[in-house]
Enzyme design. Structure first.
Site, PDB file in Angstrom:
ATOM      1  N   ASP A 105      -0.267  -7.582   1.401  1.00  0.00           N
ATOM      2  CA  ASP A 105       0.352  -6.331   1.709  1.00  0.00           C
ATOM      3  C   ASP A 105       1.952  -6.108   1.318  1.00  0.00           C
ATOM      4  O   ASP A 105       2.436  -5.502   1.882  1.00  0.00           O
ATOM      5  CB  ASP A 105      -0.457  -5.361   2.900  1.00  0.00           C
TER       6      ASP A 105
ATOM      7  N   HIS B 268       0.949  -1.589   0.167  1.00  0.00           N
ATOM      8  CA  HIS B 268       0.094   0.196  -0.123  1.00  0.00           C
ATOM      9  C   HIS B 268       0.867   1.701  -0.197  1.00  0.00           C
ATOM     10  O   HIS B 268       0.611   2.477   0.320  1.00  0.00           O
ATOM     11  CB  HIS B 268      -1.102  -0.215   1.080  1.00  0.00           C
TER      12      HIS B 268
ATOM     13  N   SER C 281       3.865   2.359   7.895  1.00  0.00           N
ATOM     14  CA  SER C 281       4.592   0.973   7.058  1.00  0.00           C
ATOM     15  C   SER C 281       4.889   0.420   6.929  1.00  0.00           C
ATOM     16  O   SER C 281       5.783   1.643   6.242  1.00  0.00           O
ATOM     17  CB  SER C 281       3.216   1.704   6.304  1.00  0.00           C
TER      18      SER C 281
END
Length: 1007
Positions: free
Chosen positions: A315, A256, A394
């Protein structure tokens, strides 16, 4: 500059501003060395940003788990030849400078769409107040893509400076495509929210990596880096080792973080990424400077599909870095565990926001969540805080208790924003490496990790980390496959490579060899830095095929493993099957067939008119075990053919030679040709319907004007003026009973003449019948229409025309019918009357007709007439001979009825196809983009429900792939994707079938 004297003094006594190290050369910008001012250089002032709107949007982005944004990018088009100020130095060298201002910016950074520095050129970026300098960048920073990115300069005004030696004048290019205005910074200067988050950009509960909590992770922390993506967003990632342990700079982060912009399949070039290494506080406190060690550029080699917003994916995104940080910085490549074992405790090492490196600690066994594709943990309170993951974290790695990566951070599926207000309830959800390993059963290597992290396909899933700056060794074998061409052994050159001077002995070994073989090393153990020979003996006892085994190395630095293979190929001669040796009446374009063999890359096939093959008339190299001769051979001629296997080792000997004879031409020498030159042909009978008709076959003449080319061969009729006005009188010539189905190319051959001696024009009708079907001569062809009367008082003609194919059995009659309205005499003649044809060769094994015919190989008797159903998706050609081969070439509507009539051995037959239902036209077909690079889309708009089939062909007519095969597609738009994977650059043809409508589109693939 306004304070030039002050800056000059700074240089004289040693400069105190910071210098970046983005694989750069360091040094001092030339303008400062020469004491040049910046008063007269060109200035670009960027637009103001709407900080309130940006912060409101950032809240929405955080809720959507989008990458942490710290800057707003402004697209520009500014290069050294269109803007800025050039200064020519006394020796002919040149200097280009440009000032860029961003009011109230906390940082400025740049992306470049064309970047090239020639040898000797130097490029710097520095704050106007000289507080920071980035550079120098030089020729070593050039990339094949000519794209580049540079890191942050914490200033509101920066100067770009390019020095170009006279020897390379005009060769450089610096083209800025984006200026990024930073509005969030780890120092939080002028940030009204800074008081709530402490000194750094991250929350005040975060724990710096160099606090005591990080004491046991001082090696692993060196693998973690902050990423700037496109100059406006930030994430975290980790250098990750691979099973080959070869120091390839792979970097693991979250999908992402690149979602919607970059993709391993469609857009892998992430030149606009900047990686910050060792970006951490020196101690536990949030104080002091941080290193500014950066690299730029990467390629996305694999990432999750579908995108990370779908919980069915894990992801992940794997980069291969363009610049290897191990060459210049103190970094580490982390180990990993993709087995699915989570361990009982561990840490997350990450960069929240734009802040320095932090560590979060947990003491639980991670649980499986979200379709078992993610690990979930909750963080512990520790002595110096209660770290949580935040925006910017992230993609950071989760390390297990064995200090190996087991996943990368997605965020939190439970909702809410992680922060320091409630750290105990902040869950961390990490995509599992064990799921990313195969990418949820992905077939494309760019959608999974194992092809990259286990490049030799060893099957191992666990590896320790390593420092590529520490002495070590590596094993290398090139090539990794050896092809045995009839010899008893295979050899490999094993390069035992020394890394950073490693000299401890390495003991080599092999495992997985087939029985009866053994391995011998020319030297063992081996001192790194040497090449040894590995020999595998005993191959002659093995069957043809591929054999895999493992090469291992054992030393004080650890074990290494490489997968190797060898191929056994013994020479052999091809076995010919059809036509059989001595076969007669073969088609003039026959199908040649032989037995396929394992290990043959292709087959050479030759056809000649002599047994020594000095006159080869047709030849080919084919990949299958059959070939339809593409040159029409002569009729009634002996031919010879042979085949040989083409292998990696070379060509096998030619096969035995087979001979066949082609079908004879349809002439007086053909089977059952009948000629009644000089008299009535044997077996033929003539009769008339009226008793007063008189036929004479021996008349010397029937009058002037007739085509009387022979003597005594005309039949005449004398009406004797009895007044049969209005009668249609018929004369017929009838053959003996002949089964024409046993022949091919059957032709009715004769000459005819007629003359009416009456005063007016009469009509004549010629026809041929087998008793149940009748065809009429129109003057140029046979038709089923009975009104083809030939007018005129006299006429002559010559037949040499194939009779209709469904007149195939029984007695054949040729009828001469005339309308006798005059009462006068008639005369007519048939000359050279007969049939000729070529006998069909014997075809073995009758095809049993089933309700369904599917793809496969079948055999047929002399004649096959049948209805059956083609299964959905079948594309078939019926080829007569020893076998009916269902293969590409004949397209039939899925589910349609068909009728196949086999006319001759080896002759290609086109079945008649009766479709079920009427054809339905589409409203539109769109193919875009065209040309395309990675993927093209086909949109089909249907007006009514119909079947859709889309196939891709190259320009030679070979089918490459089936893009779509959809039964009963409903009204509306149907979208299909053509992926360029596995296709070569060039032109292709799309064949699109909707019901019985076929459309073609040219399609161009460019790279």
């Amino acid at each position: 500059m306004k304070q030039q004297l002050l800056y000059t003094l700074l240089f004289l006594f040693g400069m105190s501003f910071s210098l970046s190290a983005q694989i750069s050369l360091g040094g001092t910008p030339m303008s400062l060395q020469l004491g040049l001012t910046d008063d007269d250089i060109e200035v670009i002032s960027m637009p103001d940003i709407d900080l309130k709107a940006l912060r409101a949007d950032d809240i929405l982005r955080a809720n959507d788990n989008l990458p942490y944004r710290f800057a707003q990018g402004f697209p520009v088009s500014a290069n050294i030849y269109t803007i800025g100020t050039w200064t020519t130095l006394p020796n002919g060298d040149r200097l280009w400078r440009l000032k860029i201002e961003c009011q109230e910016a906390l940082s400025i950074n740049f992306l470049y769409d064309d970047f090239y520095i020639p040898s000797g050129g130097l490029y710097y970026i520095y704050a106007e107040d000289l507080s920071e300098v980035i550079g120098a960048f030089g020729a070593h920073n050039n990339r094949p893509s000519r794209k580049f990115a540079t890191g942050l300069v914490n200033s509101t005004s920066v100067i770009l400076e390019y020095f170009e030696p006279a020897a390379v004048a005009g060769q450089g290019m610096i083209s800025v495509s984006q200026v990024a205005h930073g509005y969030r910074d780890f120092e939080n200067r002028n940030d009204p929210n800074a008081q709530a988050e402490g000194l750094g950009d991250a929350g005040n509960c975060q724990v710096n990596i160099n606090c005591p909590e990080g004491n046991n992770w001082q090696i692993e922390k060196k693998a973690v880096a902050r990423i700037l993506i496109n100059g406006v967003e930030t994430c975290t990632g980790t250098l990750i080792n691979n099973i080959a342990n070869n120091c390839t700079p792979y970097f693991l982060t979250a999908e992402h973080c690149i979602d919607g912009t970059y993709d391993a399949v469609t857009n892998p070039d992430i030149s606009g990424a900047v990686f910050y290494w060792n970006y951490e506080r020196a101690g536990c406190a949030n104080s002091g400077s941080v290193p500014n060690e950066t690299t730029a550029g990467a390629t996305v080699v694999a990432n999750a599909d579908p995108p990370s917003g779908d919980a069915s994916a894990s992801d992940f995104a794997l980069f291969e870095l363009t610049e290897d940080p191990s060459d210049d910085y103190d970094v580490y490549i982390a180990g990993f565990d993709a087995s699915g074992s989570p361990g009982t405790n561990g840490v997350g090492i990450h960069h929240p926001g734009l802040d320095a490196k932090k560590i979060a600690t947990h003491s639980i066994t991670p649980t499986s969540v979200v379709n078992n594709n993610y690990w979930r943990i909750y963080w512990d309170q520790t002595a110096n805080g209660h770290s949580v993951t935040e925006g910017g974290s992230s993609g950071s790695g989760l390390f297990n208790s064995d200090k190996r990566l087991i996943g990368q951070l997605f965020g939190g599926f439970l909702g809410g924003q992680p922060n320091c207000s409630d750290p105990a309830d902040d869950e961390g959800d990490y995509g599992k490496l064990s799921i990313s390993w195969d990418g949820t059963n992905a077939t494309d290597p760019r959608r999974r990790l194992r092809d990259w992290l286990d490049p030799n396909n060893t099957g191992l899933k666990v590896v320790d980390g390593r420092d590529c700056r520490i002495p070590d060794y590596a094993l290398s074998v090139d090539p990794t496959n050896s092809t045995n061409c009839g010899t008893d052994n295979a050899t490999f050159a094993v390069d035992v490579q020394s890394i950073n001077g490693y000299l401890d002995p390495v003991t080599l070994g092999v495992s997985g060899l087939p029985g009866g073989t053994n391995a011998i090393f020319s030297t063992n153990p081996v001192t790194p830095g040497n090449v040894v020979t590995l020999t595998i003996n005993g191959l002659n006892g093995l069957a043809d095929g591929d054999y895999n085994f493992n090469l291992t190395g054992i030393s004080t630095s650890g074990n290494r493993i490489i997968s190797l293979s060898f191929t056994v190929q013994d020479q052999s001669t091809a076995t010919l099957t059809s036509p059989t040796n001595g076969a007669a009446n073969r088609s003039r374009t026959p199908s040649l067939e032989w037995v396929a063999v394992s290990g043959a890359d292709s087959y050479d096939v030759q056809v000649a008119t002599d047994i020594s093959f000095s006159n080869v008339v047709a030849s080919a190299n084919v990949s299958t075990s059959s070939w339809l001769v593409d040159t029409e051979l002569a009729a009634s001629t002996d031919y010879y053919w042979r085949v040989r296997h083409v292998r990696v080792c070379g060509n096998d000997p030619w096969s035995a030679t087979f001979q066949f004879t082609t079908l004879v031409a349809c002439d007086a020498n053909s089977p059952f040709f009948e000629d009644f030159e000089g008299g009535q042909p044997t077996g033929w009978t003539f009769n008339v319907t009226n008793t007063n008709e008189v036929w004479e076959f021996n008349s010397a003449s029937v009058g002037s004007g007739l085509n009387n080319s022979g003597s005594g061969n005309w039949a005449t009729y004398d009406d004797d003026e009895t007044g049969n006005t209005g009668n249609n009188n018929v004369a017929t010539a009838t053959t003996p009973i002949i089964d024409l189905s046993a022949y091919t190319d059957v032709v009715l051959t004769f000459k005819y003449s007629y003359k009416d001696y009456g005063p007016a024009s009469e009509e004549v009708l010629l026809s041929v019948t087998d008793g149940s079907l009748t065809y009429y001569w129109s003057g140029s062809a046979w038709t089923s229409t009975a009104t083809n009367w030939l007018g005129g008082t006299s006429s002559s003609g010559e037949f040499n025309n194939p009779i209709p194919t469904d007149l195939n059995t029984g007695s054949l009659s040729v009828t001469f019918e005339y309308d006798d309205n005059s009462g006068w005499a008639w005369a007519f003649g048939f000359d050279d009357f007969g049939l000729c044809g070529n006998e069909i060769g014997s075809c073995e094994n009758t095809l049993a007709i089933n309700d369904l015919i599917t793809d496969g190989v079948y055999s047929a008797a002399n004649t096959l007439t049948s209805s059956a159903t083609i299964l959905s998706g079948s594309t078939v050609t019926f080829e007569a001979g020893q076998a009916i081969i269902l293969k590409a070439g004949f397209v039939a509507e899925a589910g349609a009825d068909f009728l196949a009539h086999i006319q001759a051995c080896d002759a290609i037959v086109q079945p008649e196809v009766e479709e079920r239902g009427a054809a339905v036209a589409t409203e539109s077909i769109k193919v875009f983009p065209n040309p395309f690079r990675q993927q093209s889309t086909i949109d089909i708009q249907l007006a009514e429900a119909n079947d859709i089939q889309i196939q891709l062909f190259d320009l030679t007519g070979q089918r490459i792939r089936t893009v779509a095969n959809e039964r009963n597609a409903q009204i509306g738009t149907h979208r299909y994707q053509l992926n360029a994977q596995g296709l070569n650059t060039g032109m292709y043809m799309l064949v699109i079938r909707m019901g019985d409508r076929i459309e073609t589109r040219k399609l161009s693939l460019i790279r």
